[in-house]
Design a protein around this motif. Structure first.
Motif: not given
Length: 363
Positions: A211-216, A241-246, A282-286, A349-359
């Motif tokens: 999953v690419d967080l930037s596309l989401l 582009e920040t890809t994660v597995s999920g 890690a993939a970071v979404l702010i 408010l600043r909301a920061t999400v850190r998820v282990p980055a995928g391939v």
């Protein structure tokens, strides 16, 4: 589980000490026999220098004191073993007492074993930490159940009131009644769906995909663009582009909830920004929004279910049911990540999400 009674650990350790002493004494006597007495003649000898005792004489002289010494060793081993076993098992008694108190429902009990670190104290510290986490989770579940019951009761009570008023009013406007009942019903449906999504995220077991967080983030911006235009808020999305597995659906809900929360509680004079990047594997979404300055202590509770901050005072048509950030926290946790909420120094408010980055997918 009911078990038949058996020997206590203290008695078992004491018997082990006695057996060890007995084996050690027998080993010493065996060594004496093998390396000393076996070389003594069976009959007494008379030499020019005097009388030499035989093997039988030595045994008669050696056996009584050896037997007395063995009895003394066994008694000493039993008494000393009983004392040492009691000292060694004292921490286990503390653990047992704490476990029994916890079993009766007293989750606030702690062992708090003193002394330097060893196996027993590590076990006690682990037990205290486990009880602390269980107590926290039970308290959180209790608050969740109370809040959920209150929130679910509200639309039902409103529906009953609307129906009672309409029944007693002969000139009731049926269309207006249906519109109001529909709005209340939609709010109740939204709450139930939020609870189901929160439970699904807590259980995990969702399918994994790249999953690419930037596309989401771009999809969420397009979805909420009408809400942003209605509120006069500018949406800014940027990032790599920040890809994660999920789960694409669950992670999409994360971005949607954070963005909707920022639009609802933000200041129309400041834009809402959504950014993505990679940082140390890690993939970071702010997601950031402006607004009034928030109390850091209150911000720390926003991810709890049914917490709406200052919005508890006023509810808008687009406001959710207080589960948005709780759902985000549960989904991010189920993906092995972390949600961090921080009050901005300039307000908002600043909301920061850190998820282990995928391939990164191949292009």
């Amino acid at each position: 589980m009911t078990r038949p009674p058996g020997l206590s650990a203290r008695i078992k350790l004491t018997l082990s000490y006695v057996a060890l002493v007995l084996v050690a004494g027998a080993l010493i006597l065996t060594i004496v026999w093998l390396f000393l007495l076996r070389y003594v003649p069976d009959e007494p000898l008379f030499t020019g220098t005097g009388f030499a005792p035989s093997q039988r004489d030595l045994l008669r002289a050696f056996a009584p004191p050896a037997g007395a010494a063995m009895i003394a060793l066994l008694v000493t081993g039993a008494v000393g073993g009983w004392f040492l076993a009691g000292r060694m098992l004292a921490p286990l008694r503390l653990l047992t007492q704490a476990t029994r108190r916890a079993d009766t429902g007293d989750l606030s009990t702690r062992v708090r074993m003193k002394g330097r670190r060893d196996e027993f104290r590590e076990l006690a510290d682990s037990f205290d930490g486990m009880l602390q986490r269980i107590e926290s989770q039970v308290e959180e579940q209790r608050r969740f159940a109370t809040n959920a019951s209150h929130e679910l009761r509200t639309p039902l009570a409103i529906t009953r009131t609307l129906l009672d008023v309409a029944r007693s009013d002969p000139d009731r406007d049926v269309d207006d009644l249906l519109d109001r009942l529909t709005a209340v019903n939609e709010r109740g449906v939204e709450l139930v769906e939020g609870l189901l999504l929160l439970g699904r995220a807590d259980r995990g077991g969702f399918p994994q995909a790249s999953v690419d967080l930037s596309l989401l983030a771009e999809d969420a911006v397009e979805t909420l663009l009408p809400l942003a235009e209605a509120r006069g808020v500018e949406l800014i999305v940027r990032g790599d582009e920040t890809t994660v597995s999920g789960s694409a659906g669950l992670l999409g809900q994360v971005v949607l909830n954070l963005l909707q929360n920022a639009l609802i509680h933000g200041d129309a004079a400041e834009p809402v920004t959504v950014s993505t990047h990679r940082d140390s594997g890690a993939a970071v979404l702010i997601v950031e929004n402006g607004g009034v300055r928030l109390d850091p202590a209150a911000v720390a509770t926003l991810a709890e279910p049914f917490q709406r901050g200052t919005a508890r005072i006023r509810r808008s048509d687009h406001e959710r049911n207080g589960l948005g950030l709780a759902i985000v926290s549960a989904i991010v946790g189920a993906h092995g990540g972390e949600l961090t909420l921080a009050a901005r120094s300039t307000g908002g408010l600043r909301a920061t999400v850190r998820v282990p980055a995928g391939v990164r997918p191949s292009s």
